[in-house]
Write a protein that holds these residues in place. Structure first.
Motif, PDB file in Angstrom:
ATOM      1  N   ALA A 265       4.657  -7.748  12.275  1.00  0.00           N
ATOM      2  CA  ALA A 265       4.978  -7.492  10.871  1.00  0.00           C
ATOM      3  C   ALA A 265       5.330  -6.028  10.648  1.00  0.00           C
ATOM      4  O   ALA A 265       6.333  -5.698  10.005  1.00  0.00           O
ATOM      5  N   PHE A 266       4.499  -5.126  11.190  1.00  0.00           N
ATOM      6  CA  PHE A 266       4.753  -3.693  11.020  1.00  0.00           C
ATOM      7  C   PHE A 266       6.074  -3.301  11.677  1.00  0.00           C
ATOM      8  O   PHE A 266       6.869  -2.542  11.103  1.00  0.00           O
ATOM      9  N   GLY A 267       6.328  -3.804  12.880  1.00  0.00           N
ATOM     10  CA  GLY A 267       7.567  -3.470  13.572  1.00  0.00           C
ATOM     11  C   GLY A 267       8.787  -3.928  12.799  1.00  0.00           C
ATOM     12  O   GLY A 267       9.790  -3.210  12.717  1.00  0.00           O
ATOM     13  N   ARG A 268       8.710  -5.116  12.216  1.00  0.00           N
ATOM     14  CA  ARG A 268       9.830  -5.645  11.427  1.00  0.00           C
ATOM     15  C   ARG A 268      10.124  -4.749  10.232  1.00  0.00           C
ATOM     16  O   ARG A 268      11.283  -4.414   9.944  1.00  0.00           O
ATOM     17  N   LEU A 269       9.081  -4.349   9.513  1.00  0.00           N
ATOM     18  CA  LEU A 269       9.293  -3.553   8.309  1.00  0.00           C
ATOM     19  C   LEU A 269       9.699  -2.122   8.631  1.00  0.00           C
ATOM     20  O   LEU A 269      10.495  -1.514   7.895  1.00  0.00           O
ATOM     21  N   LEU A 270       9.189  -1.566   9.707  1.00  0.00           N
ATOM     22  CA  LEU A 270       9.603  -0.217  10.110  1.00  0.00           C
ATOM     23  C   LEU A 270      11.076  -0.205  10.531  1.00  0.00           C
ATOM     24  O   LEU A 270      11.814   0.730  10.214  1.00  0.00           O
ATOM     25  N   GLU A 280      17.070   3.090  -1.010  1.00  0.00           N
ATOM     26  CA  GLU A 280      16.647   1.688  -1.027  1.00  0.00           C
ATOM     27  C   GLU A 280      15.359   1.443  -0.235  1.00  0.00           C
ATOM     28  O   GLU A 280      14.914   0.307  -0.067  1.00  0.00           O
ATOM     29  N   ARG A 281      14.741   2.541   0.220  1.00  0.00           N
ATOM     30  CA  ARG A 281      13.593   2.395   1.108  1.00  0.00           C
ATOM     31  C   ARG A 281      12.260   2.210   0.398  1.00  0.00           C
ATOM     32  O   ARG A 281      11.297   1.720   0.996  1.00  0.00           O
ATOM     33  N   ALA A 282      12.177   2.600  -0.865  1.00  0.00           N
ATOM     34  CA  ALA A 282      10.882   2.644  -1.554  1.00  0.00           C
ATOM     35  C   ALA A 282      10.126   1.309  -1.514  1.00  0.00           C
ATOM     36  O   ALA A 282       8.916   1.291  -1.229  1.00  0.00           O
ATOM     37  N   PRO A 283      10.770   0.167  -1.790  1.00  0.00           N
ATOM     38  CA  PRO A 283      10.013  -1.096  -1.758  1.00  0.00           C
ATOM     39  C   PRO A 283       9.420  -1.402  -0.381  1.00  0.00           C
ATOM     40  O   PRO A 283       8.330  -1.960  -0.286  1.00  0.00           O
ATOM     41  N   VAL A 284      10.144  -1.020   0.678  1.00  0.00           N
ATOM     42  CA  VAL A 284       9.659  -1.289   2.026  1.00  0.00           C
ATOM     43  C   VAL A 284       8.445  -0.412   2.322  1.00  0.00           C
ATOM     44  O   VAL A 284       7.445  -0.869   2.896  1.00  0.00           O
ATOM     45  N   ARG A 285       8.524   0.840   1.920  1.00  0.00           N
ATOM     46  CA  ARG A 285       7.376   1.736   2.117  1.00  0.00           C
ATOM     47  C   ARG A 285       6.165   1.227   1.342  1.00  0.00           C
ATOM     48  O   ARG A 285       5.040   1.210   1.870  1.00  0.00           O
ATOM     49  N   GLU A 286       6.364   0.762   0.117  1.00  0.00           N
ATOM     50  CA  GLU A 286       5.251   0.251  -0.682  1.00  0.00           C
ATOM     51  C   GLU A 286       4.625  -0.980  -0.046  1.00  0.00           C
ATOM     52  O   GLU A 286       3.405  -1.130  -0.029  1.00  0.00           O
ATOM     53  N   ARG A 287       5.480  -1.868   0.507  1.00  0.00           N
ATOM     54  CA  ARG A 287       4.932  -3.059   1.153  1.00  0.00           C
ATOM     55  C   ARG A 287       4.151  -2.693   2.414  1.00  0.00           C
ATOM     56  O   ARG A 287       3.091  -3.265   2.701  1.00  0.00           O
ATOM     57  N   LEU A 288       4.671  -1.736   3.169  1.00  0.00           N
ATOM     58  CA  LEU A 288       3.948  -1.275   4.349  1.00  0.00           C
ATOM     59  C   LEU A 288       2.587  -0.704   3.970  1.00  0.00           C
ATOM     60  O   LEU A 288       1.564  -1.026   4.593  1.00  0.00           O
ATOM     61  N   LEU A 289       2.549   0.128   2.953  1.00  0.00           N
ATOM     62  CA  LEU A 289       1.271   0.719   2.532  1.00  0.00           C
ATOM     63  C   LEU A 289       0.297  -0.353   2.064  1.00  0.00           C
ATOM     64  O   LEU A 289      -0.913  -0.267   2.318  1.00  0.00           O
TER      65      LEU A 289
END
Length: 314
Positions: A265-270, A280-289
């Motif tokens: 999961a982490f590898g996919r989102l990174l 466009e990165r903010a939602p991905v960073r929020e989901r990772l956090l």
């Protein structure tokens, strides 16, 4: 319960021979016959690769429910208290054996625990499939009732008592009542109403921003809500067809975390974060956090992923 009529569906897939051959401690009471009783340290026990032979032997007296879990698994933390409560209420007709898959690789491999929480049972030494994932308490009760019927059909009708306690004399545990909003959230989770549980936890945090239990519960129930009813194969196909589709990648990452595949999961989102434009990165960073907090800040996989995220940010 999957294929509750017999243990055959799992016997061919589970190899318990290496664990079965280890010496089992002698039971404290006669553990054979239809009215057999055995003494155990507790109705809920932590079991390891080295002590599993005792559980196999005990399953000839009473059905043993196996809870395969891990510390980082949010759905496991939702399900385990439900399993413990229901087993305790059955007053010695079932025993719960908890297996930390990270600490017990032989058991994890034997049961092919590719997704957790995973619940199976042992009846007369034979594994019986039950369910995977966090399920409502009512469903747990129904599955356990089926398990007891199956056990009776196979001549396993004994009971157990806790060492040092006379049957029926054990005092009822007294638990501190949950705060009202936490109680509302748990009630909603047991009913499968995850949006209502989310709302209850959000209200609890609004009233007390330092409520760590509410924050942990909120992350777990949000994940449960997102993965409920999502088809894994369809989600993976959609993500493969659209590598830059944030929502498609989120869906698979959520399913991976729920199933215990945290690093995937982490590898996919990174990877998604790295290929998106900066704005466009903010939602991905929020989901990772959010997923970091769910798995646990001290988990080595979170520490590694945080470092990778930081290198992508700067």
């Amino acid at each position: 319960m999957t294929d509750a009529a017999s243990g055959a569906a799992l016997r061919g897939a589970v190899d318990l021979s290496a664990l079965r051959n280890r010496p089992a401690p002698t039971q404290a009471a006669d553990a054979s016959g239809p009215e057999a009783r055995a003494a155990v340290p507790s109705l809920v026990m932590d079991v390891t690769d080295d002590t599993f032979a005792q559980i196999l032997e005990l399953s000839r007296t009473v059905p043993v429910v196996i809870d395969l879990w891990a510390e980082w698994c949010g759905p496991c933390k939702q399900l385990s208290p439900v399993l413990e409560r229901v087993v305790t209420e059955l007053d010695g007709r079932l025993v719960l054996a908890k297996v930390d898959v990270d600490a017990n690789p032989q058991l994890s491999q034997a049961f092919r625990a590719q997704s957790i929480p995973m619940v199976v049972a042992l009846v007369a030494g034979q594994p019986v499939p039950m369910f995977t994932g966090a399920v409502p308490e009512q469903q747990v009760r129904e599955v356990f009732a089926q398990l007891l019927q199956l056990a009776a059909q196979n001549g396993v009708t004994g009971t157990v008592s806790v060492d040092g306690d006379a049957p029926g004399d054990a005092p009822e545990p007294v638990e501190a009542p949950l705060p009202p909003l936490h109680a509302e959230a748990f009630e909603a989770i047991e009913a499968g109403d995850y949006p209502r549980a989310v709302a209850a936890y959000e209200k609890a945090i609004a009233e007390n921003p330092r409520d760590a239990d509410a924050r942990a519960g909120l992350g777990q129930v949000r994940l449960l809500d997102r993965v409920q009813g999502v088809d894994l194969h369809a989600a993976r196909a959609a993500a493969a067809a659209a590598p830059a589709d944030v929502h498609a990648q989120f869906a698979v990452a959520d399913l991976d975390v729920a199933g215990g595949h945290v690093e995937d999961a982490f590898g996919r989102l990174l990877e998604l974060f790295a290929q998106l434009p900066s704005d466009e990165r903010a939602p991905v960073r929020e989901r990772l956090l959010e997923l970091f907090a769910l798995v646990g800040d001290g988990d080595p996989r979170v520490i590694r992923a945080r470092g990778q995220l930081a290198s992508l940010l700067f």
